[in-house]
Motif scaffolding. Structure first.
Motif, PDB file in Angstrom:
ATOM      1  N   ALA A   1      -5.600   1.001  10.098  1.00  0.00           N
ATOM      2  CA  ALA A   1      -5.647   1.082  11.559  1.00  0.00           C
ATOM      3  C   ALA A   1      -5.310  -0.270  12.193  1.00  0.00           C
ATOM      4  O   ALA A   1      -4.602  -0.334  13.208  1.00  0.00           O
ATOM      5  CB  ALA A   1      -7.029   1.544  12.013  1.00  0.00           C
ATOM      6  N   ALA A   2      -5.803  -1.343  11.602  1.00  0.00           N
ATOM      7  CA  ALA A   2      -5.498  -2.673  12.120  1.00  0.00           C
ATOM      8  C   ALA A   2      -4.010  -2.972  12.000  1.00  0.00           C
ATOM      9  O   ALA A   2      -3.407  -3.576  12.897  1.00  0.00           O
ATOM     10  CB  ALA A   2      -6.316  -3.727  11.374  1.00  0.00           C
ATOM     11  N   MET A   3      -3.404  -2.546  10.894  1.00  0.00           N
ATOM     12  CA  MET A   3      -1.965  -2.764  10.716  1.00  0.00           C
ATOM     13  C   MET A   3      -1.167  -2.019  11.782  1.00  0.00           C
ATOM     14  O   MET A   3      -0.173  -2.529  12.307  1.00  0.00           O
ATOM     15  CB  MET A   3      -1.537  -2.321   9.314  1.00  0.00           C
ATOM     16  N   ARG A   4      -1.599  -0.833  12.105  1.00  0.00           N
ATOM     17  CA  ARG A   4      -0.905  -0.084  13.167  1.00  0.00           C
ATOM     18  C   ARG A   4      -1.027  -0.810  14.504  1.00  0.00           C
ATOM     19  O   ARG A   4      -0.069  -0.882  15.282  1.00  0.00           O
ATOM     20  CB  ARG A   4      -1.477   1.334  13.266  1.00  0.00           C
ATOM     21  N   ALA A   5      -2.198  -1.364  14.768  1.00  0.00           N
ATOM     22  CA  ALA A   5      -2.398  -2.080  16.029  1.00  0.00           C
ATOM     23  C   ALA A   5      -1.508  -3.321  16.102  1.00  0.00           C
ATOM     24  O   ALA A   5      -1.008  -3.666  17.182  1.00  0.00           O
ATOM     25  CB  ALA A   5      -3.868  -2.473  16.182  1.00  0.00           C
ATOM     26  N   LEU A   6      -1.307  -3.983  14.973  1.00  0.00           N
ATOM     27  CA  LEU A   6      -0.491  -5.203  14.955  1.00  0.00           C
ATOM     28  C   LEU A   6       0.993  -4.910  14.785  1.00  0.00           C
ATOM     29  O   LEU A   6       1.822  -5.809  14.941  1.00  0.00           O
ATOM     30  CB  LEU A   6      -0.959  -6.128  13.833  1.00  0.00           C
ATOM     31  N   GLY A   7       1.324  -3.671  14.415  1.00  0.00           N
ATOM     32  CA  GLY A   7       2.726  -3.297  14.238  1.00  0.00           C
ATOM     33  C   GLY A   7       3.269  -3.524  12.844  1.00  0.00           C
ATOM     34  O   GLY A   7       4.486  -3.461  12.634  1.00  0.00           O
ATOM     35  N   VAL A   8       2.401  -3.779  11.877  1.00  0.00           N
ATOM     36  CA  VAL A   8       2.844  -4.048  10.507  1.00  0.00           C
ATOM     37  C   VAL A   8       3.106  -2.738   9.765  1.00  0.00           C
ATOM     38  O   VAL A   8       2.262  -1.832   9.781  1.00  0.00           O
ATOM     39  CB  VAL A   8       1.793  -4.887   9.745  1.00  0.00           C
ATOM     40  N   THR A   9       4.235  -2.655   9.103  1.00  0.00           N
ATOM     41  CA  THR A   9       4.587  -1.451   8.329  1.00  0.00           C
ATOM     42  C   THR A   9       4.589  -1.702   6.822  1.00  0.00           C
ATOM     43  O   THR A   9       4.786  -0.777   6.052  1.00  0.00           O
ATOM     44  CB  THR A   9       5.964  -0.935   8.750  1.00  0.00           C
ATOM     45  N   ASP A  10       4.400  -2.963   6.403  1.00  0.00           N
ATOM     46  CA  ASP A  10       4.398  -3.285   4.971  1.00  0.00           C
ATOM     47  C   ASP A  10       3.118  -4.030   4.623  1.00  0.00           C
ATOM     48  O   ASP A  10       3.038  -5.250   4.742  1.00  0.00           O
ATOM     49  CB  ASP A  10       5.621  -4.133   4.605  1.00  0.00           C
ATOM     50  N   GLN A  11       2.107  -3.265   4.214  1.00  0.00           N
ATOM     51  CA  GLN A  11       0.847  -3.854   3.753  1.00  0.00           C
ATOM     52  C   GLN A  11       0.642  -3.430   2.309  1.00  0.00           C
ATOM     53  O   GLN A  11       0.796  -2.257   1.962  1.00  0.00           O
ATOM     54  CB  GLN A  11      -0.326  -3.388   4.622  1.00  0.00           C
ATOM     55  N   ARG A  12       0.310  -4.366   1.439  1.00  0.00           N
ATOM     56  CA  ARG A  12       0.164  -4.089   0.013  1.00  0.00           C
ATOM     57  C   ARG A  12      -1.165  -4.636  -0.490  1.00  0.00           C
ATOM     58  O   ARG A  12      -1.685  -5.623   0.032  1.00  0.00           O
ATOM     59  CB  ARG A  12       1.309  -4.738  -0.786  1.00  0.00           C
ATOM     60  N   PHE A  13      -1.685  -3.984  -1.525  1.00  0.00           N
ATOM     61  CA  PHE A  13      -2.867  -4.481  -2.213  1.00  0.00           C
ATOM     62  C   PHE A  13      -2.431  -5.121  -3.524  1.00  0.00           C
ATOM     63  O   PHE A  13      -1.661  -4.522  -4.294  1.00  0.00           O
ATOM     64  CB  PHE A  13      -3.871  -3.360  -2.482  1.00  0.00           C
ATOM     65  N   LEU A  14      -2.922  -6.325  -3.778  1.00  0.00           N
ATOM     66  CA  LEU A  14      -2.592  -7.036  -5.001  1.00  0.00           C
ATOM     67  C   LEU A  14      -2.992  -6.199  -6.219  1.00  0.00           C
ATOM     68  O   LEU A  14      -4.115  -5.692  -6.285  1.00  0.00           O
ATOM     69  CB  LEU A  14      -3.318  -8.381  -5.030  1.00  0.00           C
ATOM     70  N   GLY A  15      -2.087  -6.066  -7.163  1.00  0.00           N
ATOM     71  CA  GLY A  15      -2.344  -5.289  -8.368  1.00  0.00           C
ATOM     72  C   GLY A  15      -1.791  -3.886  -8.322  1.00  0.00           C
ATOM     73  O   GLY A  15      -1.662  -3.239  -9.368  1.00  0.00           O
ATOM     74  N   ASP A  16      -1.477  -3.372  -7.113  1.00  0.00           N
ATOM     75  CA  ASP A  16      -0.823  -2.068  -7.007  1.00  0.00           C
ATOM     76  C   ASP A  16       0.600  -2.168  -7.545  1.00  0.00           C
ATOM     77  O   ASP A  16       1.132  -3.274  -7.712  1.00  0.00           O
ATOM     78  CB  ASP A  16      -0.804  -1.604  -5.547  1.00  0.00           C
ATOM     79  N   PRO A  17       1.246  -1.027  -7.824  1.00  0.00           N
ATOM     80  CA  PRO A  17       2.594  -1.084  -8.406  1.00  0.00           C
ATOM     81  C   PRO A  17       3.584  -1.939  -7.615  1.00  0.00           C
ATOM     82  O   PRO A  17       4.472  -2.557  -8.211  1.00  0.00           O
ATOM     83  CB  PRO A  17       3.021   0.386  -8.419  1.00  0.00           C
ATOM     84  N   ASP A  18       3.461  -1.986  -6.278  1.00  0.00           N
ATOM     85  CA  ASP A  18       4.396  -2.796  -5.484  1.00  0.00           C
ATOM     86  C   ASP A  18       3.944  -4.241  -5.330  1.00  0.00           C
ATOM     87  O   ASP A  18       4.570  -5.023  -4.611  1.00  0.00           O
ATOM     88  CB  ASP A  18       4.612  -2.171  -4.100  1.00  0.00           C
ATOM     89  N   ALA A  19       2.862  -4.613  -6.037  1.00  0.00           N
ATOM     90  CA  ALA A  19       2.369  -5.993  -6.003  1.00  0.00           C
ATOM     91  C   ALA A  19       1.828  -6.358  -7.385  1.00  0.00           C
ATOM     92  O   ALA A  19       0.752  -6.951  -7.517  1.00  0.00           O
ATOM     93  CB  ALA A  19       1.293  -6.161  -4.937  1.00  0.00           C
ATOM     94  N   ARG A  20       2.601  -6.009  -8.392  1.00  0.00           N
ATOM     95  CA  ARG A  20       2.184  -6.208  -9.776  1.00  0.00           C
ATOM     96  C   ARG A  20       3.381  -6.674 -10.582  1.00  0.00           C
ATOM     97  O   ARG A  20       4.489  -6.164 -10.423  1.00  0.00           O
ATOM     98  CB  ARG A  20       1.638  -4.902 -10.353  1.00  0.00           C
ATOM     99  N   ILE A  21       3.170  -7.668 -11.455  1.00  0.00           N
ATOM    100  CA  ILE A  21       4.253  -8.196 -12.261  1.00  0.00           C
ATOM    101  C   ILE A  21       4.888  -7.088 -13.094  1.00  0.00           C
ATOM    102  O   ILE A  21       4.205  -6.159 -13.563  1.00  0.00           O
ATOM    103  CB  ILE A  21       3.756  -9.338 -13.173  1.00  0.00           C
ATOM    104  N   ALA A  22       6.199  -7.152 -13.267  1.00  0.00           N
ATOM    105  CA  ALA A  22       6.923  -6.122 -14.004  1.00  0.00           C
ATOM    106  C   ALA A  22       6.350  -5.971 -15.408  1.00  0.00           C
ATOM    107  O   ALA A  22       6.107  -6.954 -16.115  1.00  0.00           O
ATOM    108  CB  ALA A  22       8.411  -6.478 -14.073  1.00  0.00           C
ATOM    109  N   GLY A  23       6.108  -4.740 -15.806  1.00  0.00           N
ATOM    110  CA  GLY A  23       5.560  -4.456 -17.130  1.00  0.00           C
ATOM    111  C   GLY A  23       4.056  -4.444 -17.187  1.00  0.00           C
ATOM    112  O   GLY A  23       3.478  -4.025 -18.200  1.00  0.00           O
ATOM    113  N   GLY A  24       3.402  -4.875 -16.136  1.00  0.00           N
ATOM    114  CA  GLY A  24       1.937  -4.882 -16.117  1.00  0.00           C
ATOM    115  C   GLY A  24       1.388  -3.571 -15.596  1.00  0.00           C
ATOM    116  O   GLY A  24       1.909  -3.004 -14.637  1.00  0.00           O
ATOM    117  N   GLU A  25       0.349  -3.086 -16.216  1.00  0.00           N
ATOM    118  CA  GLU A  25      -0.300  -1.873 -15.741  1.00  0.00           C
ATOM    119  C   GLU A  25      -0.966  -2.145 -14.396  1.00  0.00           C
ATOM    120  O   GLU A  25      -1.591  -3.195 -14.223  1.00  0.00           O
ATOM    121  CB  GLU A  25      -1.355  -1.395 -16.745  1.00  0.00           C
ATOM    122  N   PRO A  26      -0.812  -1.251 -13.427  1.00  0.00           N
ATOM    123  CA  PRO A  26      -1.491  -1.457 -12.141  1.00  0.00           C
ATOM    124  C   PRO A  26      -2.981  -1.683 -12.340  1.00  0.00           C
ATOM    125  O   PRO A  26      -3.602  -1.081 -13.216  1.00  0.00           O
ATOM    126  CB  PRO A  26      -1.207  -0.154 -11.379  1.00  0.00           C
TER     127      PRO A  26
END
Length: 387
Positions: free
Chosen positions: A67-92
Protein backbone atom coordinates in the motif's frame (compact mmCIF):
# COMPACT_ATOMS: atom_id res chain seq x y z
CA UNK A 1 17.61 4.51 -8.31
CA UNK A 2 17.88 1.58 -5.92
CA UNK A 3 16.84 2.06 -2.28
CA UNK A 4 17.94 -0.69 0.13
CA UNK A 5 16.03 -0.86 3.41
CA UNK A 6 15.91 -3.33 6.28
CA UNK A 7 12.17 -3.55 7.08
CA UNK A 8 8.82 -2.39 5.71
CA UNK A 9 8.21 1.24 6.80
CA UNK A 10 11.92 2.20 6.77
CA UNK A 11 11.70 3.17 3.12
CA UNK A 12 8.89 5.67 3.78
CA UNK A 13 10.15 7.13 7.05
CA UNK A 14 13.68 7.81 5.80
CA UNK A 15 13.31 8.25 2.03
CA UNK A 16 9.60 8.33 1.15
CA UNK A 17 9.66 11.93 -0.03
CA UNK A 18 12.69 11.38 -2.23
CA UNK A 19 11.17 8.23 -3.72
CA UNK A 20 7.94 10.07 -4.54
CA UNK A 21 9.91 12.99 -5.98
CA UNK A 22 11.92 10.72 -8.27
CA UNK A 23 8.84 8.84 -9.44
CA UNK A 24 7.03 12.11 -10.16
CA UNK A 25 10.05 13.23 -12.23
CA UNK A 26 9.84 10.08 -14.34
CA UNK A 27 12.74 8.18 -12.80
CA UNK A 28 12.67 4.41 -12.37
CA UNK A 29 12.84 3.47 -8.69
CA UNK A 30 13.43 0.05 -7.15
CA UNK A 31 12.89 -0.52 -3.43
CA UNK A 32 14.73 -3.55 -2.06
CA UNK A 33 13.42 -4.63 1.35
CA UNK A 34 15.70 -7.03 3.22
CA UNK A 35 13.17 -8.53 5.68
CA UNK A 36 9.42 -8.54 6.26
CA UNK A 37 9.66 -7.17 9.80
CA UNK A 38 8.56 -10.35 11.61
CA UNK A 39 9.78 -9.15 15.01
CA UNK A 40 8.39 -5.64 14.99
CA UNK A 41 6.24 -4.22 17.75
CA UNK A 42 2.59 -3.47 16.97
CA UNK A 43 0.92 -0.13 17.70
CA UNK A 44 -2.89 -0.57 17.26
CA UNK A 45 -4.48 -2.43 20.22
CA UNK A 46 -6.80 -4.29 17.86
CA UNK A 47 -3.74 -5.77 16.08
CA UNK A 48 -1.66 -6.57 19.16
CA UNK A 49 -2.26 -10.27 18.65
CA UNK A 50 0.12 -10.09 15.68
CA UNK A 51 3.02 -9.16 17.94
CA UNK A 52 5.10 -12.28 18.47
CA UNK A 53 3.40 -14.11 15.62
CA UNK A 54 6.14 -13.72 13.03
CA UNK A 55 4.42 -15.17 9.95
CA UNK A 56 1.15 -13.31 10.57
CA UNK A 57 2.90 -10.01 11.24
CA UNK A 58 5.07 -10.50 8.15
CA UNK A 59 1.96 -10.99 6.03
CA UNK A 60 0.40 -7.84 7.42
CA UNK A 61 3.53 -5.75 6.98
CA UNK A 62 3.96 -7.02 3.42
CA UNK A 63 0.46 -5.77 2.64
CA UNK A 64 1.24 -2.46 4.32
CA UNK A 65 4.39 -2.11 2.25
CA UNK A 66 2.45 -2.76 -0.95
CA UNK A 67 0.00 0.00 0.00
CA UNK A 68 2.85 2.38 0.78
CA UNK A 69 4.44 1.63 -2.59
CA UNK A 70 1.19 2.50 -4.33
CA UNK A 71 1.04 5.79 -2.44
CA UNK A 72 4.60 6.66 -3.49
CA UNK A 73 4.11 5.45 -7.06
CA UNK A 74 6.68 2.64 -6.92
CA UNK A 75 6.04 -0.33 -9.22
CA UNK A 76 9.24 -2.31 -8.52
CA UNK A 77 9.55 -3.47 -4.92
CA UNK A 78 11.52 -6.63 -4.14
CA UNK A 79 12.31 -8.69 -1.07
CA UNK A 80 15.93 -9.77 -0.65
CA UNK A 81 16.27 -13.50 -1.26
CA UNK A 82 13.24 -13.78 -3.56
CA UNK A 83 13.91 -15.08 -7.09
CA UNK A 84 14.22 -11.51 -8.46
CA UNK A 85 16.68 -10.58 -5.69
CA UNK A 86 18.76 -13.73 -5.40
CA UNK A 87 22.15 -14.62 -6.86
CA UNK A 88 21.92 -16.86 -9.93
CA UNK A 89 21.85 -20.53 -8.97
CA UNK A 90 20.88 -19.86 -5.38
CA UNK A 91 17.69 -21.30 -3.97
CA UNK A 92 15.23 -18.56 -2.98
CA UNK A 93 15.36 -17.82 0.72
CA UNK A 94 13.73 -15.50 3.23
CA UNK A 95 15.86 -13.24 5.41
CA UNK A 96 14.07 -12.85 8.74
CA UNK A 97 13.85 -9.79 10.94
CA UNK A 98 16.62 -10.08 13.56
CA UNK A 99 14.84 -7.99 16.16
CA UNK A 100 16.64 -5.72 18.61
CA UNK A 101 16.61 -4.43 22.15
CA UNK A 102 17.93 -1.31 23.82
CA UNK A 103 21.08 -1.92 25.84
CA UNK A 104 23.54 0.24 27.70
CA UNK A 105 25.20 1.24 24.42
CA UNK A 106 22.03 1.64 22.38
CA UNK A 107 20.40 -0.78 19.98
CA UNK A 108 21.71 -4.33 20.05
CA UNK A 109 20.82 -7.72 18.58
CA UNK A 110 18.56 -10.09 20.48
CA UNK A 111 20.34 -13.12 21.96
CA UNK A 112 17.77 -15.48 20.43
CA UNK A 113 17.99 -14.22 16.85
CA UNK A 114 16.88 -16.84 14.35
CA UNK A 115 19.75 -18.40 12.34
CA UNK A 116 17.81 -17.36 9.22
CA UNK A 117 17.75 -13.71 10.30
CA UNK A 118 19.49 -11.03 8.31
CA UNK A 119 22.02 -10.30 11.05
CA UNK A 120 22.94 -14.00 11.27
CA UNK A 121 23.21 -14.58 7.51
CA UNK A 122 26.51 -15.05 5.68
CA UNK A 123 27.62 -11.53 4.76
CA UNK A 124 28.93 -12.59 1.35
CA UNK A 125 25.57 -14.14 0.53
CA UNK A 126 23.70 -10.96 1.45
CA UNK A 127 26.07 -8.83 -0.63
CA UNK A 128 25.74 -11.19 -3.59
CA UNK A 129 21.95 -10.92 -3.51
CA UNK A 130 22.08 -7.12 -3.36
CA UNK A 131 24.62 -7.03 -6.19
CA UNK A 132 22.34 -9.25 -8.27
CA UNK A 133 19.62 -6.62 -8.02
CA UNK A 134 22.11 -3.89 -8.96
CA UNK A 135 23.11 -5.89 -12.03
CA UNK A 136 19.46 -6.41 -12.97
CA UNK A 137 18.15 -2.85 -12.63
CA UNK A 138 21.37 -0.93 -13.46
CA UNK A 139 20.67 1.96 -11.06
CA UNK A 140 22.34 5.35 -11.32
CA UNK A 141 22.93 5.16 -7.56
CA UNK A 142 22.30 2.99 -4.49
CA UNK A 143 20.78 4.58 -1.38
CA UNK A 144 20.80 3.12 2.12
CA UNK A 145 21.76 3.98 5.71
CA UNK A 146 24.80 5.64 7.26
CA UNK A 147 27.49 3.84 9.27
CA UNK A 148 25.22 3.38 12.30
CA UNK A 149 22.29 2.11 10.27
CA UNK A 150 20.37 5.20 11.32
CA UNK A 151 20.00 4.24 14.96
CA UNK A 152 21.94 1.03 15.38
CA UNK A 153 19.43 -1.72 14.57
CA UNK A 154 21.53 -4.76 13.56
CA UNK A 155 19.46 -5.29 10.41
CA UNK A 156 20.00 -1.68 9.38
CA UNK A 157 23.75 -2.04 9.88
CA UNK A 158 23.90 -5.20 7.77
CA UNK A 159 21.70 -3.65 5.07
CA UNK A 160 23.98 -0.62 4.89
CA UNK A 161 27.21 -2.64 4.77
CA UNK A 162 25.85 -5.05 2.17
CA UNK A 163 24.46 -2.25 -0.01
CA UNK A 164 27.72 -0.30 0.24
CA UNK A 165 29.91 -3.32 -0.53
CA UNK A 166 27.73 -4.32 -3.48
CA UNK A 167 27.75 -0.77 -4.84
CA UNK A 168 31.56 -0.64 -4.60
CA UNK A 169 31.93 -3.98 -6.38
CA UNK A 170 29.49 -2.96 -9.10
CA UNK A 171 31.01 0.54 -9.38
CA UNK A 172 27.76 2.33 -8.67
CA UNK A 173 27.65 5.55 -6.58
CA UNK A 174 26.46 4.99 -3.01
CA UNK A 175 24.51 7.57 -1.01
CA UNK A 176 23.88 7.28 2.72
CA UNK A 177 20.82 8.74 4.43
CA UNK A 178 21.84 11.65 6.66
CA UNK A 179 19.85 11.78 9.92
CA UNK A 180 18.27 15.15 10.77
CA UNK A 181 20.79 17.34 12.57
CA UNK A 182 23.86 15.65 11.03
CA UNK A 183 23.87 17.62 7.78
CA UNK A 184 27.18 18.88 6.37
CA UNK A 185 28.19 21.14 3.47
CA UNK A 186 28.11 19.19 0.21
CA UNK A 187 25.19 16.96 1.20
CA UNK A 188 22.35 16.52 -1.30
CA UNK A 189 19.16 17.98 0.14
CA UNK A 190 15.84 17.00 -1.46
CA UNK A 191 12.85 19.28 -0.93
CA UNK A 192 9.95 16.86 -0.45
CA UNK A 193 7.30 19.45 0.39
CA UNK A 194 5.62 19.10 -3.04
CA UNK A 195 5.07 15.34 -2.42
CA UNK A 196 4.44 15.52 1.33
CA UNK A 197 0.87 14.29 0.88
CA UNK A 198 2.07 11.13 -0.88
CA UNK A 199 4.68 10.50 1.81
CA UNK A 200 2.09 11.00 4.56
CA UNK A 201 -0.31 8.57 2.87
CA UNK A 202 2.49 6.02 2.64
CA UNK A 203 3.28 6.51 6.33
CA UNK A 204 -0.37 5.89 7.24
CA UNK A 205 -0.21 2.60 5.32
CA UNK A 206 2.28 1.27 7.91
CA UNK A 207 -0.33 1.31 10.67
CA UNK A 208 1.10 -1.62 12.64
CA UNK A 209 4.33 0.32 13.20
CA UNK A 210 3.41 3.97 13.57
CA UNK A 211 0.65 6.53 13.87
CA UNK A 212 0.49 9.78 11.96
CA UNK A 213 -0.67 12.61 14.23
CA UNK A 214 -0.84 15.91 12.38
CA UNK A 215 2.63 16.47 10.95
CA UNK A 216 4.35 14.01 13.31
CA UNK A 217 5.03 10.28 13.45
CA UNK A 218 4.43 8.40 16.71
CA UNK A 219 6.47 5.19 16.66
CA UNK A 220 5.68 1.89 18.35
CA UNK A 221 7.95 2.80 21.28
CA UNK A 222 6.18 6.11 21.80
CA UNK A 223 8.90 8.22 20.17
CA UNK A 224 7.58 11.27 18.32
CA UNK A 225 9.26 12.38 15.09
CA UNK A 226 8.48 15.30 12.83
CA UNK A 227 7.59 14.46 9.24
CA UNK A 228 10.41 16.33 7.57
CA UNK A 229 9.98 18.45 4.46
CA UNK A 230 13.55 17.71 3.39
CA UNK A 231 15.56 14.49 3.09
CA UNK A 232 19.35 14.59 3.00
CA UNK A 233 21.92 12.26 1.45
CA UNK A 234 25.71 12.06 1.39
CA UNK A 235 27.74 10.41 -1.34
CA UNK A 236 30.29 7.83 -0.25
CA UNK A 237 33.83 8.28 -1.55
CA UNK A 238 34.71 9.77 -4.89
CA UNK A 239 32.15 9.85 -7.71
CA UNK A 240 32.78 7.49 -10.62
CA UNK A 241 34.55 8.83 -13.73
CA UNK A 242 32.35 10.64 -16.24
CA UNK A 243 30.85 8.71 -19.10
CA UNK A 244 27.65 7.48 -20.65
CA UNK A 245 25.91 4.46 -19.14
CA UNK A 246 25.14 2.13 -22.04
CA UNK A 247 22.47 0.37 -19.96
CA UNK A 248 20.32 3.50 -19.66
CA UNK A 249 20.48 4.48 -23.33
CA UNK A 250 17.34 3.78 -25.33
CA UNK A 251 17.40 1.39 -28.32
CA UNK A 252 17.56 4.23 -30.87
CA UNK A 253 20.53 5.88 -29.14
CA UNK A 254 22.31 2.53 -28.88
CA UNK A 255 21.99 2.07 -32.66
CA UNK A 256 23.25 5.62 -33.27
CA UNK A 257 26.21 5.10 -30.92
CA UNK A 258 27.10 1.80 -32.60
CA UNK A 259 26.95 3.30 -36.11
CA UNK A 260 28.98 6.35 -35.10
CA UNK A 261 31.58 4.09 -33.45
CA UNK A 262 31.88 2.01 -36.63
CA UNK A 263 32.18 5.15 -38.77
CA UNK A 264 34.80 6.66 -36.45
CA UNK A 265 36.71 3.38 -36.51
CA UNK A 266 36.69 3.42 -40.32
CA UNK A 267 37.96 7.03 -40.40
CA UNK A 268 40.77 6.31 -37.91
CA UNK A 269 41.61 3.14 -39.81
CA UNK A 270 41.90 5.02 -43.11
CA UNK A 271 43.99 7.90 -41.74
CA UNK A 272 46.28 5.60 -39.74
CA UNK A 273 46.77 3.19 -42.64
CA UNK A 274 47.73 6.02 -44.97
CA UNK A 275 50.27 7.36 -42.47
CA UNK A 276 51.64 4.24 -40.75
CA UNK A 277 54.76 4.12 -43.00
CA UNK A 278 55.86 7.67 -42.18
CA UNK A 279 59.20 8.20 -40.54
CA UNK A 280 60.52 11.16 -38.59
CA UNK A 281 64.05 12.56 -38.62
CA UNK A 282 65.36 12.55 -35.06
CA UNK A 283 68.97 13.69 -34.68
CA UNK A 284 69.72 12.52 -38.19
CA UNK A 285 68.09 9.12 -37.69
CA UNK A 286 64.89 7.96 -39.38
CA UNK A 287 62.46 6.85 -36.64
CA UNK A 288 59.28 4.91 -37.59
CA UNK A 289 56.97 7.39 -35.88
CA UNK A 290 54.04 6.65 -38.19
CA UNK A 291 53.45 3.07 -37.00
CA UNK A 292 53.75 4.07 -33.32
CA UNK A 293 51.28 6.94 -33.62
CA UNK A 294 48.88 4.85 -35.71
CA UNK A 295 48.80 2.01 -33.19
CA UNK A 296 48.35 4.48 -30.30
CA UNK A 297 45.43 6.11 -32.13
CA UNK A 298 43.84 2.69 -32.67
CA UNK A 299 44.24 1.76 -28.99
CA UNK A 300 42.96 5.14 -27.79
CA UNK A 301 39.81 4.85 -29.93
CA UNK A 302 38.92 1.33 -28.76
CA UNK A 303 39.87 1.75 -25.09
CA UNK A 304 38.19 5.15 -24.89
CA UNK A 305 34.97 3.85 -26.42
CA UNK A 306 34.78 0.93 -24.04
CA UNK A 307 35.54 2.97 -20.92
CA UNK A 308 33.28 5.90 -21.80
CA UNK A 309 30.22 3.79 -22.57
CA UNK A 310 31.04 0.97 -20.13
CA UNK A 311 30.34 -1.76 -22.69
CA UNK A 312 32.16 -3.97 -25.20
CA UNK A 313 29.54 -3.25 -27.85
CA UNK A 314 30.79 0.23 -28.78
CA UNK A 315 34.41 -0.93 -28.81
CA UNK A 316 33.47 -3.90 -30.99
CA UNK A 317 31.66 -1.66 -33.50
CA UNK A 318 34.64 0.71 -33.66
CA UNK A 319 36.95 -2.27 -34.10
CA UNK A 320 34.77 -3.63 -36.90
CA UNK A 321 34.97 -0.34 -38.82
CA UNK A 322 38.70 -0.03 -38.18
CA UNK A 323 39.60 -3.59 -39.20
CA UNK A 324 37.33 -3.51 -42.25
CA UNK A 325 39.17 -0.47 -43.65
CA UNK A 326 42.60 -1.87 -42.72
CA UNK A 327 41.76 -5.16 -44.46
CA UNK A 328 40.43 -3.35 -47.53
CA UNK A 329 43.46 -1.10 -47.86
CA UNK A 330 45.87 -3.96 -47.19
CA UNK A 331 44.59 -5.93 -50.16
CA UNK A 332 47.00 -6.29 -53.09
CA UNK A 333 46.17 -4.25 -56.16
CA UNK A 334 47.39 -4.89 -59.71
CA UNK A 335 50.89 -3.79 -58.75
CA UNK A 336 50.74 -4.96 -55.13
CA UNK A 337 49.55 -3.06 -52.11
CA UNK A 338 50.89 0.47 -52.07
CA UNK A 339 49.48 1.63 -48.73
CA UNK A 340 50.55 -1.45 -46.75
CA UNK A 341 53.73 -2.90 -48.19
CA UNK A 342 55.14 -6.20 -46.93
CA UNK A 343 57.71 -4.60 -44.63
CA UNK A 344 58.06 -4.57 -40.82
CA UNK A 345 55.81 -1.54 -40.41
CA UNK A 346 53.17 -3.04 -42.71
CA UNK A 347 53.08 -6.37 -40.91
CA UNK A 348 53.08 -4.64 -37.53
CA UNK A 349 50.13 -2.49 -38.57
CA UNK A 350 47.92 -5.26 -39.95
CA UNK A 351 48.61 -7.68 -37.12
CA UNK A 352 48.84 -5.06 -34.36
CA UNK A 353 45.40 -3.59 -35.03
CA UNK A 354 43.81 -7.04 -34.75
CA UNK A 355 45.68 -7.82 -31.52
CA UNK A 356 44.66 -4.50 -29.94
CA UNK A 357 41.01 -5.05 -30.90
CA UNK A 358 40.96 -8.56 -29.41
CA UNK A 359 42.62 -7.45 -26.16
CA UNK A 360 40.34 -4.43 -25.64
CA UNK A 361 37.14 -6.36 -26.35
CA UNK A 362 38.12 -9.49 -24.40
CA UNK A 363 39.52 -7.66 -21.35
CA UNK A 364 37.46 -8.61 -18.24
CA UNK A 365 34.76 -6.08 -17.41
CA UNK A 366 35.39 -4.27 -14.08
CA UNK A 367 32.67 -4.84 -11.52
CA UNK A 368 31.85 -8.45 -12.35
CA UNK A 369 31.06 -10.19 -9.09
CA UNK A 370 31.15 -13.76 -7.93
CA UNK A 371 30.86 -15.65 -4.67
CA UNK A 372 34.65 -15.55 -4.42
CA UNK A 373 34.67 -11.76 -4.74
CA UNK A 374 31.91 -11.34 -2.18
CA UNK A 375 33.43 -13.81 0.24
CA UNK A 376 36.80 -12.10 0.32
CA UNK A 377 35.81 -9.96 3.29
CA UNK A 378 33.32 -11.82 5.48
CA UNK A 379 33.02 -9.09 8.10
CA UNK A 380 30.76 -6.07 7.57
CA UNK A 381 32.62 -2.82 6.97
CA UNK A 382 35.22 -4.27 4.65
CA UNK A 383 35.74 -2.58 1.31
CA UNK A 384 36.69 -4.15 -1.99
CA UNK A 385 40.17 -5.74 -1.97
CA UNK A 386 40.68 -4.98 1.72
CA UNK A 387 42.20 -7.76 3.89
Amino acid sequence: MLFVHAHPDDETIATGGTIATLVAAGSEVTVLTCTRGERGEVVPPELKQLEGDGPALAEMRTAELAAAMRALGVTDQRFLGDPDARIAGGEPRRYLDSGMRWGANGAEALPDADPASLASADFGEVVSDVATVIAAVQPAAVVSYDESGGYGHPDHVVAREAALHAALVMRVPYFSIVPPGDESPGDRVVDVAPVLAAKTDALRAHRTQLTVVGDTIVHSGGQVEQIGVTETFRQYGDPPPPGLDWAVLGPAWKVVAALLAAALGAVVGFIATVNHQLAADVFGQQVPAGIVISLLACAALLVGGRLYFGTRIVAACAAAGLLAVVTLLSGAGPGGSVLVPANPAGWTWTIGTAVIAVVVIAWPRPGVFSRATMGRSPAPGKEVDSP
